[in-house]
Design a protein around this motif. Structure first.
Motif, PDB file in Angstrom:
ATOM      1  N   VAL A  28       9.302 -21.962  18.941  1.00  0.00           N
ATOM      2  CA  VAL A  28      10.143 -22.957  18.262  1.00  0.00           C
ATOM      3  C   VAL A  28       9.559 -23.209  16.874  1.00  0.00           C
ATOM      4  CG1 VAL A  28      10.992 -25.323  18.312  1.00  0.00           C
ATOM      5  CG2 VAL A  28      10.886 -23.995  20.424  1.00  0.00           C
ATOM      6  N   SER A  29      10.365 -22.908  15.867  1.00  0.00           N
ATOM      7  CA  SER A  29       9.872 -22.906  14.491  1.00  0.00           C
ATOM      8  C   SER A  29      10.337 -24.081  13.647  1.00  0.00           C
ATOM      9  CB  SER A  29      10.324 -21.621  13.803  1.00  0.00           C
ATOM     10  OG  SER A  29      11.747 -21.597  13.707  1.00  0.00           O
ATOM     11  N   GLY A  30      11.359 -24.797  14.113  1.00  0.00           N
ATOM     12  CA  GLY A  30      11.976 -25.826  13.289  1.00  0.00           C
ATOM     13  C   GLY A  30      13.241 -25.344  12.621  1.00  0.00           C
ATOM     14  N   GLY A  31      13.635 -24.091  12.920  1.00  0.00           N
ATOM     15  CA  GLY A  31      14.866 -23.536  12.377  1.00  0.00           C
ATOM     16  C   GLY A  31      16.002 -23.612  13.376  1.00  0.00           C
ATOM     17  N   VAL A  32      17.219 -23.356  12.907  1.00  0.00           N
ATOM     18  CA  VAL A  32      18.402 -23.521  13.745  1.00  0.00           C
ATOM     19  C   VAL A  32      18.471 -22.479  14.849  1.00  0.00           C
ATOM     20  CG1 VAL A  32      19.908 -22.135  12.249  1.00  0.00           C
ATOM     21  CG2 VAL A  32      20.900 -23.925  13.700  1.00  0.00           C
ATOM     22  N   GLU A  66       8.694 -30.259  16.059  1.00  0.00           N
ATOM     23  CA  GLU A  66       8.256 -31.328  16.958  1.00  0.00           C
ATOM     24  C   GLU A  66       9.412 -32.247  17.336  1.00  0.00           C
ATOM     25  OE1 GLU A  66       5.056 -33.119  14.812  1.00  0.00           O
ATOM     26  OE2 GLU A  66       3.576 -31.632  15.496  1.00  0.00           O
ATOM     27  N   GLU A  67      10.277 -32.537  16.369  1.00  0.00           N
ATOM     28  CA  GLU A  67      11.452 -33.375  16.650  1.00  0.00           C
ATOM     29  C   GLU A  67      12.345 -32.701  17.684  1.00  0.00           C
ATOM     30  OE1 GLU A  67      15.314 -35.384  14.379  1.00  0.00           O
ATOM     31  OE2 GLU A  67      13.962 -34.048  13.281  1.00  0.00           O
ATOM     32  N   HIS A  68      12.557 -31.400  17.537  1.00  0.00           N
ATOM     33  CA  HIS A  68      13.430 -30.688  18.471  1.00  0.00           C
ATOM     34  C   HIS A  68      12.823 -30.628  19.866  1.00  0.00           C
ATOM     35  CE1 HIS A  68      16.358 -27.982  20.085  1.00  0.00           C
ATOM     36  NE2 HIS A  68      15.427 -27.080  20.350  1.00  0.00           N
ATOM     37  N   ILE A  69      11.538 -30.364  19.955  1.00  0.00           N
ATOM     38  CA  ILE A  69      10.893 -30.297  21.269  1.00  0.00           C
ATOM     39  C   ILE A  69      10.945 -31.661  21.958  1.00  0.00           C
ATOM     40  CG2 ILE A  69       8.663 -30.009  22.421  1.00  0.00           C
ATOM     41  CD1 ILE A  69       8.093 -27.742  20.407  1.00  0.00           C
ATOM     42  N   PRO A 178      19.171 -31.577  16.375  1.00  0.00           N
ATOM     43  CA  PRO A 178      18.875 -32.593  15.351  1.00  0.00           C
ATOM     44  C   PRO A 178      19.419 -32.221  13.974  1.00  0.00           C
ATOM     45  CG  PRO A 178      16.971 -32.292  16.767  1.00  0.00           C
ATOM     46  CD  PRO A 178      17.975 -31.253  17.180  1.00  0.00           C
ATOM     47  N   GLN A 179      19.970 -33.206  13.288  1.00  0.00           N
ATOM     48  CA  GLN A 179      20.560 -32.971  11.974  1.00  0.00           C
ATOM     49  C   GLN A 179      19.538 -32.476  10.957  1.00  0.00           C
ATOM     50  OE1 GLN A 179      23.870 -33.171  10.795  1.00  0.00           O
ATOM     51  NE2 GLN A 179      24.237 -33.088  13.003  1.00  0.00           N
ATOM     52  N   SER A 180      18.297 -32.860  11.128  1.00  0.00           N
ATOM     53  CA  SER A 180      17.259 -32.397  10.201  1.00  0.00           C
ATOM     54  C   SER A 180      17.162 -30.879  10.212  1.00  0.00           C
ATOM     55  CB  SER A 180      15.902 -33.010  10.575  1.00  0.00           C
ATOM     56  OG  SER A 180      15.491 -32.579  11.877  1.00  0.00           O
ATOM     57  N   ILE A 181      17.417 -30.269  11.353  1.00  0.00           N
ATOM     58  CA  ILE A 181      17.381 -28.816  11.480  1.00  0.00           C
ATOM     59  C   ILE A 181      18.674 -28.204  10.947  1.00  0.00           C
ATOM     60  CG2 ILE A 181      17.377 -26.909  13.154  1.00  0.00           C
ATOM     61  CD1 ILE A 181      15.461 -28.570  14.852  1.00  0.00           C
ATOM     62  N   LEU A 182      19.799 -28.799  11.295  1.00  0.00           N
ATOM     63  CA  LEU A 182      21.088 -28.250  10.874  1.00  0.00           C
ATOM     64  C   LEU A 182      21.271 -28.301   9.359  1.00  0.00           C
ATOM     65  CD1 LEU A 182      23.385 -29.765  13.658  1.00  0.00           C
ATOM     66  CD2 LEU A 182      22.659 -27.375  13.443  1.00  0.00           C
ATOM     67  N   LYS A 183      20.637 -29.276   8.713  1.00  0.00           N
ATOM     68  CA  LYS A 183      20.807 -29.445   7.271  1.00  0.00           C
ATOM     69  C   LYS A 183      19.730 -28.740   6.456  1.00  0.00           C
ATOM     70  CE  LYS A 183      23.264 -33.865   7.598  1.00  0.00           C
ATOM     71  NZ  LYS A 183      23.236 -35.320   7.262  1.00  0.00           N
ATOM     72  N   ALA A 184      18.684 -28.270   7.119  1.00  0.00           N
ATOM     73  CA  ALA A 184      17.584 -27.613   6.403  1.00  0.00           C
ATOM     74  C   ALA A 184      17.990 -26.216   5.936  1.00  0.00           C
ATOM     75  CB  ALA A 184      16.358 -27.525   7.305  1.00  0.00           C
ATOM     76  N   LYS A 185      17.455 -25.796   4.801  1.00  0.00           N
ATOM     77  CA  LYS A 185      17.697 -24.435   4.343  1.00  0.00           C
ATOM     78  C   LYS A 185      17.024 -23.457   5.296  1.00  0.00           C
ATOM     79  CE  LYS A 185      18.100 -25.275  -0.645  1.00  0.00           C
ATOM     80  NZ  LYS A 185      17.549 -24.939  -1.985  1.00  0.00           N
ATOM     81  N   PRO A 186      17.725 -22.410   5.729  1.00  0.00           N
ATOM     82  CA  PRO A 186      17.101 -21.416   6.612  1.00  0.00           C
ATOM     83  C   PRO A 186      15.865 -20.809   5.971  1.00  0.00           C
ATOM     84  CG  PRO A 186      19.478 -21.086   6.503  1.00  0.00           C
ATOM     85  CD  PRO A 186      19.137 -22.082   5.437  1.00  0.00           C
ATOM     86  N   SER A 187      14.784 -20.696   6.754  1.00  0.00           N
ATOM     87  CA  SER A 187      13.540 -20.129   6.249  1.00  0.00           C
ATOM     88  C   SER A 187      12.797 -19.461   7.391  1.00  0.00           C
ATOM     89  CB  SER A 187      12.669 -21.231   5.639  1.00  0.00           C
ATOM     90  OG  SER A 187      11.385 -20.753   5.323  1.00  0.00           O
ATOM     91  N   ASP A 188      12.186 -18.295   7.111  1.00  0.00           N
ATOM     92  CA  ASP A 188      11.428 -17.628   8.168  1.00  0.00           C
ATOM     93  C   ASP A 188      10.034 -18.215   8.345  1.00  0.00           C
ATOM     94  OD1 ASP A 188      10.020 -16.594   6.007  1.00  0.00           O
ATOM     95  OD2 ASP A 188      10.820 -14.579   6.187  1.00  0.00           O
ATOM     96  N   GLY A 189       9.585 -19.043   7.397  1.00  0.00           N
ATOM     97  CA  GLY A 189       8.307 -19.735   7.537  1.00  0.00           C
ATOM     98  C   GLY A 189       7.099 -18.828   7.552  1.00  0.00           C
ATOM     99  N   LEU A 190       7.202 -17.645   6.959  1.00  0.00           N
ATOM    100  CA  LEU A 190       6.110 -16.669   7.030  1.00  0.00           C
ATOM    101  C   LEU A 190       5.205 -16.668   5.807  1.00  0.00           C
ATOM    102  CD1 LEU A 190       7.895 -13.563   8.608  1.00  0.00           C
ATOM    103  CD2 LEU A 190       6.454 -15.267   9.732  1.00  0.00           C
TER     104      LEU A 190
END
Length: 259
Positions: A28-32, A66-69, A178-190
């Protein structure tokens, strides 16, 4: 959306039961994508282990994960979670490899992050008798090849690989991600910063989905002009360059009749 969600949940559960595995593990990365897939896994009722695996991660990614989990654990008693900080492992790897000024250095290290996470997912899967669930969508997996070979591409099953990114967002809305995830710009976080997928791809997912559709209809670059032509050429270049990720590993077939 319930029809799609139910199909995927049933597919995951049936596969796991036929494979006689005990549960599911997912990063779980924080992405959609990972949010949607982990929620679908939770809906199967099977034990679902959500792993956080930060490596110099941007704080915004960590907080969304963390919010999603927290959301999942509040709604699904079959969900558990672990946090494995891979930063020291990554830093030790970097300390051991030769220094270089090659332009490919940053990308090679980004892919290394993804492969360390894959190794961690399979460690816990092996420990628990689970399978690793992938989070790739259709445009990433079969359009532009935007994933790391044997990194986030190293999985046992891919539940959303037949859904475009836009469809994943719609499913996420339905699943009350969570809306914080849906509204965030997609990112691979690498890369340890907040650079988006669009920054890397030079086109948005909506644009790339359009180009994929045009390609499926047999269109060529010369059929377009302006930004449309630019996007079409970006898609075509990435699709061609990343075929090695999308095709099965080539096997040298031996003619044994002459032996």
């Amino acid at each position: 959306m319930e029809n799609i969600a139910s199909q995927i949940v049933h597919w995951i559960k049936t596969y796991a039961e036929n494979a006689r595995v005990k549960g599911l593990v997912i990063g779980v990365s924080g992405g959609v994508d990972s949010a949607v897939v982990s929620t679908l896994c939770a809906r199967t009722g099977l034990p679902t282990l959500c792993l956080e695996m930060p490596i110099h991660q941007a704080e915004s990614h960590v907080s969304r994960a963390e919010e999603h989990i927290t959301f999942l654990k509040a709604h699904y008693p079959n969900v558990s979670n672990l946090r494995t900080d891979l930063t020291p492992v990554f830093d030790q790897f970097v300390a051991q490899i030769p220094s270089t000024d090659k332009s490919t250095y940053e990308m090679a290290l980004a892919n290394t992050r993804a492969r360390l996470r894959m190794t961690t997912l399979y460690y816990f899967a092996g420990l628990e008798g689970y399978i690793v669930v992938g989070t790739g969508n259709k445009i990433e997996d079969f359009g532009v090849g935007f994933f790391t070979k044997y990194g986030d591409g190293g999985v046992d099953i891919s539940p959303i690989a037949d859904l475009m990114k836009s469809e994943v967002y719609k499913l996420g809305e339905y699943l009350q991600i969570p809306q914080s995830i849906l509204k965030a710009k997609p990112s691979d976080g690498l890369f340890g910063d907040d650079r988006s997928d669009e920054d890397q791809l030079k086109a948005s997912y909506d644009e790339l989905e359009w180009a994929m559709l045009q390609t499926d209809q047999g269109k060529k670059a010369e059929d377009f002009c302006g930004r449309e032509r630019e996007v079409f050429e970006i898609y075509t270049r990435l699709n061609r360059a990343n075929q090695h990720k999308m095709q099965p590993i080539p096997i040298c077939k031996i003619d044994k009749s002459t032996n």
